[in-house]
Enzyme design. Structure first.
Site, PDB file in Angstrom:
ATOM      1  N   ASP A  87       0.855  -1.182   0.000  1.00  0.00           N
ATOM      2  CA  ASP A  87       0.000   0.000   0.000  1.00  0.00           C
ATOM      3  C   ASP A  87       0.899   1.242   0.000  1.00  0.00           C
ATOM      4  O   ASP A  87       2.081   1.168   0.344  1.00  0.00           O
ATOM      5  CB  ASP A  87      -0.876  -0.040   1.251  1.00  0.00           C
ATOM      6  CG  ASP A  87      -1.709   1.210   1.443  1.00  0.00           C
ATOM      7  OD1 ASP A  87      -2.361   1.634   0.486  1.00  0.00           O
ATOM      8  OD2 ASP A  87      -1.683   1.766   2.555  1.00  0.00           O
ATOM      9  N   ASP A  89      -0.355   5.088   0.920  1.00  0.00           N
ATOM     10  CA  ASP A  89      -0.629   6.100   1.938  1.00  0.00           C
ATOM     11  C   ASP A  89      -0.541   5.515   3.340  1.00  0.00           C
ATOM     12  O   ASP A  89      -1.146   4.479   3.645  1.00  0.00           O
ATOM     13  CB  ASP A  89      -2.027   6.698   1.723  1.00  0.00           C
ATOM     14  CG  ASP A  89      -2.113   7.496   0.434  1.00  0.00           C
ATOM     15  OD1 ASP A  89      -2.359   8.703   0.496  1.00  0.00           O
ATOM     16  OD2 ASP A  89      -1.918   6.898  -0.652  1.00  0.00           O
TER      17      ASP A  89
END
Length: 297
Positions: A87, A89
């Site tokens: 991922d 953020d």
């Protein structure tokens, strides 16, 4: 379920012999049989080879050693992984880009509240994304570049983690429910070979307030992980939010490393391990890398 395990304790520069001894006692007290133990790197990381129940051992160690990161993984799986899927953020970078854009637009409080609920798994991700992006309608496209320059910072250890794995033959994918405008330069800075994220629609030189289909959500992340073709027992998957859970559990169920990074409670519970204290280099320790093996790009 009793199985052969590798248990790694990580606390860079502050893992003491007392910590290692205490951990051994904790593992033994769960009923596990310790086969071997040794320093991966003195003062930084310690390995315990044991046979026992992974969930029980993890819970006991996390309770006993709150300032130490604990990774419990099946000894039968390849320790050095050949795929990393991450991922972006709050995992590979230290912020949530949509919240920072909202700050420039003057609607951060509204957007951040929705982001937090979505990351806790309380809201449908796609619906929450559409609602937040609608609040950004009319924001100049130039603000995205300003945000990238002023607000986006790599998480400590991100470059070292990815570049070390890639140098040792691993494939790499950055997959984000955020936006390509940020994900592409972030992937380039870190060293990811592939990047997939959502695309913001434009209306001339401002944001249109909509997102292009298809939406990169939790299901899409898992599909992209599985489509790579790498055996998931040889995969490292890392994220922090509820929309990372399906790809994390896919790795966990196959014997791979599904890792929660400074994560929300639901994500931490779904993962094989939760990095609570250290940076992303903890995941190199989990794979048995010594500091001399790290690529500090």
């Amino acid at each position: 379920m009793s199985e052969a395990l590798i248990i790694t304790l990580v606390a860079e520069g502050r893992l003491s012999p007392g910590d290692a001894s205490a951990a051994s006692d904790v593992v033994a007290n769960t009923g596990a049989g310790i086969v071997a133990q040794s320093w991966l790197e003195a003062g930084d990381a310690f390995d315990i080879m044991a046979r026992g129940d992974a969930a029980s051992i993890r819970a006991a160690l996390e309770t006993a050693l709150a300032a130490v990161d604990v990774i419990v993984q099946p000894a039968a799986s390849p320790r050095r992984k050949t795929l990393i899927v991450a991922d972006m953020d709050s995992t590979m970078i230290s912020c949530e880009c949509i919240d920072e854009l909202a700050d420039y637009a003057g609607v951060k409080a509204q957007v951040a509240a929705v982001t937090e609920s979505a990351m806790r798994g309380e809201l449908d991700f796609a619906g929450a994304l559409h609602a937040r992006v609608a609040l950004l309608k009319g924001l100049p496209v130039a603000t995205l570049d300003q945000c990238l320059k002023e607000r986006v910072r790599l998480t400590p250890g991100a470059r070292t983690l990815v570049q070390t794995m890639v140098a040792n033959g691993a494939r790499s994918l950055l997959v984000s429910g955020g936006f390509m405008h940020f994900a592409v330069p972030v992937a380039r800075q870190i060293g990811f070979a592939r990047v997939v994220a959502n695309r913001l629609d434009l209306d001339g030189d401002v944001l249109a307030g909509t997102v292009a289909d298809p939406i990169i959500d939790a299901a899409a992340k898992r599909i992209l992980l599985e489509a790579d073709g790498t055996a998931l027992s040889a995969a490292l998957v890392v994220g922090d939010g509820a929309n990372d859970i399906p790809m994390i559990t896919a790795a966990v169920d196959a014997g791979g490393l599904g890792i929660a990074y400074h994560a929300k409670p639901k994500t931490a519970a779904a993962a094989r391990a939760h990095v609570r204290s250290g940076d992303l280099t903890v995941l190199l320790r989990a794979q048995g890398y010594r500091r001399a093996d790290w690529i500090n790009g």
